[in-house]
Design an enzyme around this catalytic site. Structure first.
Site, mmCIF file in Angstrom:
data_model
loop_
_atom_site.group_PDB
_atom_site.id
_atom_site.type_symbol
_atom_site.label_atom_id
_atom_site.label_comp_id
_atom_site.label_asym_id
_atom_site.label_seq_id
_atom_site.Cartn_x
_atom_site.Cartn_y
_atom_site.Cartn_z
ATOM 1 N N SER A 74 55.737 57.418 33.279
ATOM 2 C CA SER A 74 55.512 59.067 32.764
ATOM 3 C C SER A 74 55.685 59.294 31.489
ATOM 4 O O SER A 74 55.069 60.191 30.822
ATOM 5 C CB SER A 74 56.026 59.962 33.908
ATOM 6 O OG SER A 74 57.807 59.663 33.609
ATOM 7 N N SER A 104 34.723 23.337 23.521
ATOM 8 C CA SER A 104 35.321 23.111 25.091
ATOM 9 C C SER A 104 35.973 21.892 25.058
ATOM 10 O O SER A 104 35.814 21.126 24.147
ATOM 11 C CB SER A 104 34.062 23.049 25.965
ATOM 12 O OG SER A 104 33.036 22.226 25.755
ATOM 13 N N LEU A 105 36.761 21.790 26.253
ATOM 14 C CA LEU A 105 37.500 20.507 26.294
ATOM 15 C C LEU A 105 36.943 19.480 26.877
ATOM 16 O O LEU A 105 36.067 19.860 28.022
ATOM 17 C CB LEU A 105 39.017 20.826 26.746
ATOM 18 C CG LEU A 105 39.833 21.730 25.894
ATOM 19 C CD1 LEU A 105 41.180 22.084 26.748
ATOM 20 C CD2 LEU A 105 40.091 21.238 24.569
ATOM 21 N N ASP A 160 41.786 30.822 34.670
ATOM 22 C CA ASP A 160 40.360 31.019 35.185
ATOM 23 C C ASP A 160 40.117 32.426 34.581
ATOM 24 O O ASP A 160 39.921 33.518 35.475
ATOM 25 C CB ASP A 160 40.392 30.896 36.660
ATOM 26 C CG ASP A 160 39.019 30.590 36.864
ATOM 27 O OD1 ASP A 160 38.242 30.223 36.276
ATOM 28 O OD2 ASP A 160 38.758 30.542 38.281
ATOM 29 N N CYS A 194 19.333 37.627 75.822
ATOM 30 C CA CYS A 194 18.655 38.190 76.649
ATOM 31 C C CYS A 194 18.022 37.064 77.462
ATOM 32 O O CYS A 194 17.301 37.348 78.807
ATOM 33 C CB CYS A 194 17.326 38.771 75.974
ATOM 34 S SG CYS A 194 16.345 37.457 75.181
ATOM 35 N N CYS A 215 14.663 41.645 73.228
ATOM 36 C CA CYS A 215 15.992 41.068 73.256
ATOM 37 C C CYS A 215 16.685 42.137 72.702
ATOM 38 O O CYS A 215 16.732 42.613 71.492
ATOM 39 C CB CYS A 215 15.834 40.031 72.234
ATOM 40 S SG CYS A 215 17.378 39.181 71.950
ATOM 41 N N LYS A 229 40.867 19.069 35.726
ATOM 42 C CA LYS A 229 40.627 20.265 36.719
ATOM 43 C C LYS A 229 40.876 19.895 38.133
ATOM 44 O O LYS A 229 40.929 18.929 38.664
ATOM 45 C CB LYS A 229 38.903 20.176 36.801
ATOM 46 C CG LYS A 229 38.202 20.601 35.654
ATOM 47 C CD LYS A 229 38.265 22.233 35.381
ATOM 48 C CE LYS A 229 37.485 22.677 34.216
ATOM 49 N NZ LYS A 229 36.112 22.766 34.530
ATOM 50 N N GLU A 272 42.576 33.585 26.577
ATOM 51 C CA GLU A 272 41.764 33.709 28.025
ATOM 52 C C GLU A 272 42.104 35.040 28.419
ATOM 53 O O GLU A 272 43.171 35.374 28.832
ATOM 54 C CB GLU A 272 42.279 32.609 28.997
ATOM 55 C CG GLU A 272 41.085 32.376 30.205
ATOM 56 C CD GLU A 272 40.139 31.347 29.748
ATOM 57 O OE1 GLU A 272 39.931 30.901 28.539
ATOM 58 O OE2 GLU A 272 39.289 30.966 30.751
ATOM 59 N N TYR A 315 46.623 31.146 23.442
ATOM 60 C CA TYR A 315 47.238 30.005 23.450
ATOM 61 C C TYR A 315 46.782 28.989 22.327
ATOM 62 O O TYR A 315 47.180 27.698 22.101
ATOM 63 C CB TYR A 315 46.605 29.010 24.577
ATOM 64 C CG TYR A 315 45.224 29.075 24.817
ATOM 65 C CD1 TYR A 315 43.992 28.318 24.168
ATOM 66 C CD2 TYR A 315 44.480 29.972 25.762
ATOM 67 C CE1 TYR A 315 42.819 28.564 24.194
ATOM 68 C CE2 TYR A 315 43.225 29.779 26.120
ATOM 69 C CZ TYR A 315 42.325 29.144 25.463
ATOM 70 O OH TYR A 315 41.069 29.201 25.517
ATOM 71 N N LYS A 370 45.508 26.171 33.068
ATOM 72 C CA LYS A 370 44.346 26.630 32.650
ATOM 73 C C LYS A 370 44.030 27.916 33.302
ATOM 74 O O LYS A 370 43.642 27.714 34.365
ATOM 75 C CB LYS A 370 43.403 25.299 32.811
ATOM 76 C CG LYS A 370 42.101 25.773 32.191
ATOM 77 C CD LYS A 370 41.119 24.350 32.267
ATOM 78 C CE LYS A 370 39.748 24.656 31.996
ATOM 79 N NZ LYS A 370 39.080 25.496 32.535
ATOM 80 N N CYS A 375 14.674 33.561 68.744
ATOM 81 C CA CYS A 375 14.255 34.351 70.074
ATOM 82 C C CYS A 375 13.001 35.233 69.964
ATOM 83 O O CYS A 375 13.072 36.186 68.842
ATOM 84 C CB CYS A 375 15.353 35.200 70.530
ATOM 85 S SG CYS A 375 15.188 36.489 71.874
ATOM 86 N N CYS A 378 18.043 32.424 74.675
ATOM 87 C CA CYS A 378 18.569 33.259 73.788
ATOM 88 C C CYS A 378 20.180 33.674 74.685
ATOM 89 O O CYS A 378 19.754 34.088 75.897
ATOM 90 C CB CYS A 378 17.802 34.588 73.749
ATOM 91 S SG CYS A 378 18.633 35.903 72.944
ATOM 92 N N LYS A 431 47.567 18.497 25.585
ATOM 93 C CA LYS A 431 47.357 18.733 24.377
ATOM 94 C C LYS A 431 48.349 17.659 23.576
ATOM 95 O O LYS A 431 49.585 17.694 23.996
ATOM 96 C CB LYS A 431 47.527 20.077 23.681
ATOM 97 C CG LYS A 431 46.267 21.007 23.906
ATOM 98 C CD LYS A 431 46.413 22.418 23.227
ATOM 99 C CE LYS A 431 45.297 23.166 23.696
ATOM 100 N NZ LYS A 431 45.507 24.494 23.074
ATOM 101 N N TYR A 433 55.634 57.198 28.792
ATOM 102 C CA TYR A 433 54.412 56.527 27.937
ATOM 103 C C TYR A 433 53.324 57.489 28.152
ATOM 104 O O TYR A 433 52.672 57.756 27.117
ATOM 105 C CB TYR A 433 54.077 55.386 28.777
ATOM 106 C CG TYR A 433 52.741 54.448 27.913
ATOM 107 C CD1 TYR A 433 53.197 53.812 26.980
ATOM 108 C CD2 TYR A 433 51.677 54.684 28.219
ATOM 109 C CE1 TYR A 433 52.186 52.898 26.303
ATOM 110 C CE2 TYR A 433 50.643 54.021 27.551
ATOM 111 C CZ TYR A 433 50.922 53.247 26.502
ATOM 112 O OH TYR A 433 49.803 52.374 25.891
ATOM 113 N N GLU A 479 49.934 23.021 29.476
ATOM 114 C CA GLU A 479 49.613 24.416 30.062
ATOM 115 C C GLU A 479 48.665 24.869 31.153
ATOM 116 O O GLU A 479 47.824 24.022 31.252
ATOM 117 C CB GLU A 479 49.055 25.092 28.543
ATOM 118 C CG GLU A 479 49.962 24.924 27.355
ATOM 119 C CD GLU A 479 49.222 25.296 25.955
ATOM 120 O OE1 GLU A 479 48.620 26.534 25.975
ATOM 121 O OE2 GLU A 479 49.187 24.522 25.231
HETATM 122 ZN ZN LIG Z 1 16.578 37.285 72.881
#
Ligand SMILES: [Zn+2]
Length: 667
Positions: free
Chosen positions: A33, A81-82, A114, A404, A424, A307, A167, A219, A112, A419, A401, A283, A35, A110
């Site tokens: 409050s 990219s790695l 997502d 039915c 049905c 991964k 990220e 990072y 990773k 069916c 079925c 790394k 803030y 570290e």
């Molecule tokens: Zn049926």
């Protein structure tokens, strides 16, 4: 004025300090409050004195103006990219290569995260620009949305100029809340926190992004000249000191054994984190050694991403349940002993069709391996035959079925069993559920449970009966108060006024989708005219194919259906098209009645926006280029459609030409 300036400065400092404590250190010293009160004060001052609002004012956190598009910007240095490793062997090979080249090394491990990779540019200590990774060379400028992320400092205490990368992600708690809200509003939920984060950062309205409660972990820095660090771990500590949020689960280890231990720890504990991770980044810690190793074309030689494998768990298949869809298709569902997979408890999984069950020889009573396809939809991967209990039998689908009792048929060229009994019960209930769904009659409050009860009490037998419902029919149902009944009856009454296309779609005529319903309603305007239409007439309409034409005419010729329509009419259900007729639209002569195709990537507006605008001008927007196409609007990387248009000699515009025309018309 000086006083106000001083107060603004003081408010900036306080709000930045409190924000830092709350969002970066996770250790607030004042209640929310406090803030909010200070932020409110600053907003009020800025409204009274707009000249005092600076781009790094904490008020930008609430989101600025809606943007029309994201500018493409080149990265100062490419965002590489790695390389990936999926198992211990590949990690050991990575380590061996490194030791052969530079000798003994220390590794930094570290998590990773997502999320969505972002690059933040600071000039003289101020956050000036934030980009997505894009293709690594060029990203999209999402600065306004990134400013709404509290964990990103708008200003740091030293006048440094550099780019910091990290990220952006959505914490699981925010993700769950967001999806609950989406479900409440009947919107498609996000598949996972990563999609939710990416979707939020690509919002054109920063105010919406601000509501999404994103965070960030930084990072790396791309240039060490301004940085005192000589190691990756030192660089992360330095980022901490400057007020950036870094991930504190990181660990410096002496060798590959330490890396493997770190991976094992987080493979077991990842579910306990408040955010999603999809692997571990390793790394070489020493920056001199990193420089010595250098880069391949695509990625650094001194780093690799391990991964996690898609999580698979074993449980017991208790039963196979069959459900009958609206069109009679029989779908087998695995009923599982409840088990936790990738964050949720799973007790059912689709088995798709009979062939799949047979191919994988899945039997009731088996121990089965379950995983989430694309980390979302639970799937039975296979049976563990070594653990199969004695006396199980290969599964065979019933011949009749389950609802039915009618014989099931396999229609030629289809894998599904069906069916075909038009009476049905299961199909009728599904048909009723379809009738009230959003794109059909859109009757709020008439959910699956209520429909099932009404059907089984024989209160409603067909869709028309819905309009005959009374308070006395509804009140005895489970969890039905008089307030709810009033609302429901009102929603049913309102639905009577729906334009014809909703009713047409709702009837569930085979092959007739939303779009074709619209075409028919607009063309024939009333149900009475549609009832007289022939197959030949229908086929002559541009969007209607043979199969659909036949299906519509056969359906409407049926005496039972004619009676059903009369029954609907008796309750004043609207049978007339109320929408706008394309021919009534004034429109601009350049577009009116023209058949137009959009192709390639548009930069300045989305395809949906462009289509909507063109339709307002009376144009018909179609998806494939034919001889009848009047105009093709081609964005970047337009492929075969453009080639075809060139072949036919169709008029072709670039996006710029189109946008210029739009501006001309609307000015
Ligand atoms: Zn049926």
């Amino acid at each position: 004025m000086d006083n106000i300036q001083n107060r603004v400065k003081a408010l900036h400092d306080l709000l930045n300090q409190y924000g830092y404590e709350y969002y970066v250190q996770d250790n607030p010293s004042v209640p929310d409050s406090e803030y909010d009160k200070l932020l409110r004060e600053l907003i009020d001052i800025e409204e009274a004195h707009p000249e005092l609002k600076s781009p790094d004012s904490p008020t930008v956190r609430v989101g600025g103006e809606v943007q029309s598009s994201f500018e493409k910007v080149n990265h100062d240095t490419p965002m590489l990219s790695l390389g990936n490793a999926f198992n211990e062997q590949e990690l050991r090979r990575f380590d061996q290569r490194i030791r052969e080249q530079v000798g003994k090394v220390e590794y930094m491990c570290e998590l990773k995260i997502d999320g969505l990779a972002v690059s933040l540019k600071y000039v003289d200590g101020r956050f000036v620009q934030g980009l997505t990774r894009g293709d690594g060379t060029t990203g999209e400028d999402i600065t306004e949305n990134l400013r709404t992320i509290h964990a990103i400092p708008l200003k740091i205490n030293e006048p440094l100029s550099f780019e910091v990368r990290g990220e952006a992600y959505m914490p699981r708690s925010s993700f769950i809340r967001l999806n609950e809200e989406k479900e409440k509003n009947d919107e498609q939920p996000f598949a996972n926190p990563r999609n939710a984060a990416a979707g939020s950062l690509r919002q054109l309205d920063p105010k919406l992004a601000a509501k999404r409660k994103l965070s960030v972990f930084l990072y790396s820095v791309n240039d060490f000249t301004d940085f005192k660090a000589t190691t990756q771990s030192g660089a992360l500590d330095e980022l901490d000191r400057l007020g950036f949020k870094t991930n504190h689960e990181r660990a410096r280890v002496d060798d590959i054994e330490g890396v493997l231990a770190y991976i094992e720890k987080w493979t077991n504990q990842r579910e306990q984190l408040p955010y999603d991770i999809d692997g571990i980044v390793i790394k070489v810690n020493d920056i001199e050694q990193q420089d010595e190793m250098g880069y391949t074309q695509k990625s650094p030689r001194w780093a690799i991403a391990y991964k996690f494998p898609a999580e698979e768990v074993v449980t017991t298949l208790q039963d196979i349940e069959l459900s009958i869809g609206r069109t009679g298709v029989v779908t087998p569902t695995a009923i599982l002993n409840p088990v936790r997979v990738a964050g949720t408890t799973v007790s059912r999984a689709s088995l798709h069709n009979e062939d799949l069950i047979r191919e994988r020889d899945i039997r009731i009573g088996d121990s089965v391996v379950v995983k989430k396809a694309g980390d979302i939809i639970p799937e039975v991967v296979r049976s563990i035959t070594e653990r199969r209990p004695e006396g199980t039998l290969p599964y065979s689908m019933p011949t009749h079925c389950p609802s039915c009792g009618h014989e099931l048929v396999r229609i030629e060229g289809e894998v599904a069993l069906r069916c075909i009994n038009p009476k049905c019960q299961a199909q009728l209930v599904e048909g009723l559920i379809h009738f009230v769904s959003r794109q059909a009659m859109n009757i709020d409050g008439l959910g699956t449970k209520i429909i099932q009860q009404l059907y089984h009490h024989e209160v409603i037998k067909d869709v028309a009966d819905i309009f005959y419902l009374t308070e006395d029919d509804l009140l005895p149902l489970e969890r039905m108060g008089s307030k709810k009944v009033d609302n429901l009856l009102k929603a049913i009454d309102d639905a009577k006024a729906n334009s014809l296309e909703h009713l047409l779609f709702g009837l569930g005529i085979r092959h007739l989708g939303v779009k074709a319903s619209q075409v028919l309603a607009e063309k024939y305007e009333t149900m009475d005219r549609l009832l007289e239409v022939t197959e030949e007439e229908l086929v002559s309409i541009h969007d209607i194919g043979d199969k659909l034409a036949q299906s519509v005419v056969t359906y409407l010729e049926n005496e039972d259906i004619k009676a059903l329509i009369e029954k609907l009419k008796n309750k004043d259900v609207n049978m007339v098209y109320n929408g706008i007729k394309t021919s009534d639209i004034e429109g601009h002569p350049d577009f009116k009645d023209k058949t137009i195709v959009l192709t390639g990537k548009l930069q300045q507006l989305t395809r949906k926006e462009a289509s909507a605008w063109l339709e307002l001008q009376g144009a018909k927007v179609t998806s494939s280029v034919t001889k009848n196409t009047d105009l093709v609007i081609a964005g970047e990387d337009a492929g075969s459609k453009l080639t075809k248009a060139e072949k036919f000699g169709t008029e072709i515009w670039t996006e710029e030409q189109f946008v210029a025309k739009q501006n001309e018309i609307s000015s």
